[in-house]
Design an enzyme around this catalytic site. Structure first.
Site, PDB file in Angstrom:
ATOM      1  CB  SER A   1      61.405 -58.812 -28.775  1.00  0.00           C
ATOM      2  OG  SER A   1      61.113 -59.939 -28.941  1.00  0.00           O
TER       3      SER A   1
ATOM      4  CB  THR B   1      63.823 -61.934 -23.546  1.00  0.00           C
ATOM      5  OG1 THR B   1      63.919 -60.080 -23.356  1.00  0.00           O
ATOM      6  CG2 THR B   1      64.770 -61.407 -21.850  1.00  0.00           C
TER       7      THR B   1
ATOM      8  NE  ARG C   1      64.943 -54.382 -17.349  1.00  0.00           N
ATOM      9  CZ  ARG C   1      64.222 -55.547 -17.812  1.00  0.00           C
ATOM     10  NH1 ARG C   1      64.604 -56.559 -19.220  1.00  0.00           N
ATOM     11  NH2 ARG C   1      62.718 -55.740 -17.435  1.00  0.00           N
TER      12      ARG C   1
ATOM     13  N   GLY D   1      56.680 -59.365 -20.651  1.00  0.00           N
ATOM     14  CA  GLY D   1      55.700 -58.388 -20.936  1.00  0.00           C
ATOM     15  C   GLY D   1      57.155 -57.310 -19.288  1.00  0.00           C
TER      16      GLY D   1
HETATM   17  N1  GLY Z   1      59.607 -59.470 -20.004  1.00  0.00           N
HETATM   18  C1  GLY Z   1      61.191 -59.509 -20.041  1.00  0.00           C
HETATM   19  C2  GLY Z   1      62.060 -58.507 -19.333  1.00  0.00           C
HETATM   20  O1  GLY Z   1      60.961 -57.253 -19.152  1.00  0.00           O
HETATM   21  O2  GLY Z   1      63.092 -58.495 -19.165  1.00  0.00           O
END
Ligand code: GLY
Length: 356
Positions: free
Chosen positions: A88, A224, A234, A258
């Site tokens: 992740s 992330t 995105r 999240g």
């Molecule tokens: N919280 C990480 C994302 O939505 O990219």
């Protein structure tokens, strides 16, 4: 605090890398009168998302050794960015729908109230370090895409393919299982072993890490690979200041993991810190912003059959006084914390439980 041998090796490598000359944030340290009065009063604390146990162990050690909290949290999250097993974040993160890993990260330094961030950054495994350089060496806060990559290259970051074999295979299964009407055939053994629904599961794993030192100075980082198999370009909540993280050095900090879209629509980290400024505990402030997200979630596709948000969202909150909480839309959930009692996982306070 005892570390297993692998953790210990990575921990020492990271600590020596930091000591060997990575830039320290000390030149950004700004002591407000409140901080000057308070020096030495605060108990060192680090918190992180569940995948941040090693990160807070390292952060806690570095702060105890006198390092700036920003140095400490970046060293901590770097462990996870470098870990090919964490799908992740950073190297090994799950890619976008084209099979390309795109990373988002932000850092915020409480004493200077400065922040830096990068979004949709490709080929650089440590976006949190690039975010820090945006903060320290430019007049900007957020760089994206090719501009962020050029900036990283200019600072000597080496490009590499961040897609591990494990992440590529997960992406391929997702692609093959998307639709029975396209030309990709679903592997039959996958249907038998895990069921088509789980192949379509997507996640928004992330690491957030925050810490406070004995002077009461707070810093944090969020990094992330974002929503797995996302539309290229995105950008989630993680690199957006006030959403993926926020610090007010006089109050505390908040960061998230999240569903980023829900956080972006509510600017939750900023809101949570403001609630703490008004006197709420970290736990109450976190639950209140989750309630706000729930009340603003109105699209049927995002709600369960009882009208509750059908997605995960968590916040990690740290108060100026060392109080802390992890809160989650759904139980069960855990977060990582380190203080003088050691490093451990604790239960989040949760808004909803599928069993109730
Ligand atoms: N919280 C990480 C994302 O939505 O990219």
């Amino acid at each position: 605090m005892s570390l297993n041998p692998i953790t210990r090796r990575r921990f020492l490598t990271a600590a020596s890398g930091l000591l060997a000359g990575l830039p320290f944030a000390s030149h950004l340290r700004v002591y407000s009168p409140a901080n000057r009065l308070a020096r030495g009063k605060y108990s060192i604390t680090a918190i992180a998302s569940r995948n941040g146990l090693e990160a807070i162990q390292l952060a806690y050690k570095l702060i105890s050794d006198g390092k700036d909290p920003l140095d400490a949290v970046i060293a901590g999250v770097t462990l996870v960015e470098d870990d090919p097993e964490d799908d992740s974040v950073g190297y090994g993160g799950l890619p976008n729908e084209d099979g390309v890993v795109e990373l988002d990260a932000a850092v915020m330094h409480g004493p200077s109230h400065k922040a830096g961030a990068v979004a949709a950054l490709r080929n650089i495994r440590n976006p949190s370090k690039v975010a820090r350089l945006v903060m320290e060496t430019t007049d900007h806060v957020l760089l994206v895409g090719k501009g962020a990559l050029r900036f990283a290259r200019a600072h000597g970051f080496k490009e590499q393919d961040l897609l591990t074999d494990k992440a590529r295979k997960a992406w391929l299964k997702w692609k093959q299982s998307l639709s029975p009407r396209d030309d990709w055939l679903t592997p039959p053994e996958e249907d038998q072993q895990t069921g088509a629904a789980s192949l379509l599961d997507r996640h928004t794993g992330t690491i957030h890490c925050a810490s406070i030192n004995s002077s009461g100075d707070i810093s944090c980082a969020t990094t992330t690979s974002g929503l797995s198999y996302k539309i290229p370009g995105r950008v989630g909540d993680s690199p957006i200041i006030g959403a993926g993280l926020y610090v007010d050095n006089d109050v505390g900090s908040c960061g998230s993991t999240g569903r980023g879209e829900a956080n972006l629509q509510n600017l939750c980290s900023f809101h949570a810190v403001e609630l703490m400024r008004g006197g709420m505990s970290p736990k109450d402030a976190g639950l209140e912003v989750l309630r706000r997200v729930a009340s603003h979630t109105r699209e049927e596709r995002l709600l369960d059959d009882r009208g509750r948000p059908d997605f995960g969202l968590k916040f990690y909150l740290l108060g100026k006084d060392g109080s802390y909480a992890g809160v989650s839309m759904w139980a069960p959930a855990r977060f990582a914390v380190a203080d003088r009692k050691g490093a451990r996982l604790e239960d989040c306070a949760c808004l909803y439980d599928r069993d109730n």
